[in-house]
Design a protein around this motif. Sequence first.
Motif, PDB file in Angstrom:
ATOM      1  N   GLN A   1      51.759  23.419  31.728  1.00  0.00           N
ATOM      2  CA  GLN A   1      50.382  23.185  31.318  1.00  0.00           C
ATOM      3  C   GLN A   1      49.909  21.822  31.804  1.00  0.00           C
ATOM      4  O   GLN A   1      48.756  21.662  32.224  1.00  0.00           O
ATOM      5  CB  GLN A   1      50.264  23.252  29.792  1.00  0.00           C
ATOM      6  CG  GLN A   1      48.833  23.053  29.271  1.00  0.00           C
ATOM      7  CD  GLN A   1      47.883  24.114  29.784  1.00  0.00           C
ATOM      8  OE1 GLN A   1      48.076  25.311  29.523  1.00  0.00           O
ATOM      9  NE2 GLN A   1      46.859  23.708  30.522  1.00  0.00           N
TER      10      GLN A   1
ATOM     11  N   GLN B   1      56.783  25.369  28.812  1.00  0.00           N
ATOM     12  CA  GLN B   1      55.390  25.780  28.908  1.00  0.00           C
ATOM     13  C   GLN B   1      54.469  24.564  28.961  1.00  0.00           C
ATOM     14  O   GLN B   1      53.499  24.523  29.729  1.00  0.00           O
ATOM     15  CB  GLN B   1      55.030  26.655  27.707  1.00  0.00           C
ATOM     16  CG  GLN B   1      53.606  27.198  27.733  1.00  0.00           C
ATOM     17  CD  GLN B   1      53.278  27.955  26.459  1.00  0.00           C
ATOM     18  OE1 GLN B   1      53.483  27.449  25.368  1.00  0.00           O
ATOM     19  NE2 GLN B   1      52.778  29.177  26.608  1.00  0.00           N
TER      20      GLN B   1
ATOM     21  N   CYS C   1      56.068  31.784  29.446  1.00  0.00           N
ATOM     22  CA  CYS C   1      57.155  31.157  28.680  1.00  0.00           C
ATOM     23  C   CYS C   1      56.683  30.660  27.314  1.00  0.00           C
ATOM     24  O   CYS C   1      56.952  29.508  26.949  1.00  0.00           O
ATOM     25  CB  CYS C   1      57.798  30.025  29.476  1.00  0.00           C
ATOM     26  SG  CYS C   1      56.620  28.806  30.126  1.00  0.00           S
ATOM     27  N   PRO C   2      56.010  31.514  26.518  1.00  0.00           N
ATOM     28  CA  PRO C   2      55.543  31.072  25.196  1.00  0.00           C
ATOM     29  C   PRO C   2      56.674  30.751  24.233  1.00  0.00           C
ATOM     30  O   PRO C   2      56.503  29.984  23.290  1.00  0.00           O
ATOM     31  CB  PRO C   2      54.701  32.254  24.705  1.00  0.00           C
ATOM     32  CG  PRO C   2      55.262  33.435  25.429  1.00  0.00           C
ATOM     33  CD  PRO C   2      55.650  32.900  26.783  1.00  0.00           C
TER      34      PRO C   2
ATOM     35  N   VAL D   1      52.520  29.288  32.697  1.00  0.00           N
ATOM     36  CA  VAL D   1      52.184  28.869  31.331  1.00  0.00           C
ATOM     37  C   VAL D   1      52.237  30.063  30.383  1.00  0.00           C
ATOM     38  O   VAL D   1      52.767  29.978  29.268  1.00  0.00           O
ATOM     39  CB  VAL D   1      50.791  28.208  31.293  1.00  0.00           C
ATOM     40  CG1 VAL D   1      50.327  28.008  29.855  1.00  0.00           C
ATOM     41  CG2 VAL D   1      50.814  26.870  32.021  1.00  0.00           C
TER      42      VAL D   1
END
Length: 284
Positions: free
Chosen positions: A183, A179, A172-173, A169
Amino acid sequence: MREMRMSDKGNVIVIGIGGITCSGKSTFCKLLDISLSSQGFVTATVALDDYYHRPTEIPHTTVSTTEFENWDCLEALNFSAFGTQIQTSRVCLAEAAAASRTRGVLLVEGFYVFAAPVHYDLRVILSCPLGTIRQRRWDRDEWLRQGDNICYFDHVVIPQYRRHLETMVQSCPSLPDIQCAFQDALSDLTHSLHASSPHANSYHSASPHTNSCRTTCTSHTAVMTSERSGEGMPRENCTLPSPYEGPIVTSCCGLTVFARLLKDSSMESSNLCSVITHSIHGFV
């Protein structure tokens, strides 16, 4: 190892199938292989479970006063050999696909496949109720049923996989849809942990079924599709029937699918195969 894309090795689609232990990855992979082969695709499979280090190189973990060989950590896996095999398989598939005038599909499955620096054209993240996972691991792992070894599952396997999801999570913003799928997987595991019995060790008695997950949900395969491409569907539009369901999301880097297989049947895997096969036909 450099991250590879479809154009690097010709007409080959790479599908990563990951998920928590005993969530049905291998079963789903076999069903998807059969489905794709029947439709004319040339297929091959690379399983991460075939790329552990030698037993003498496996790290050790201590739980309370007991030391265990930790076969469920990233360091136990030979990602270098794993990556080399993926490259080799892509080359062979590209040649076979060209000769057959069709497309090749490489299926890569394992619990930590997304930790490897490989580009996946499509990602499938599988989950399952924690009680079912415990039971499957108990049934297939004789070592786990000896003495107090069950504590290895509860205090090593599950926490490590949860940290893996947290890392994915955070890593990979810039890819919000990918992401978001990780999540969803992390939230699902958290919900499942809360829904399970707090006495995780109580089920390794005469009847191991006593610790089955208490989660109730009437849905089958927990999948929601988005037909949008590009940036993907905004989260506020992803209205889910329950907190255990996740979306199929799209992004510029491919398609990411999170699915929770709620029942122990092949019907759910078959339905998911149909979704993935349909998505593959959309690749150009």
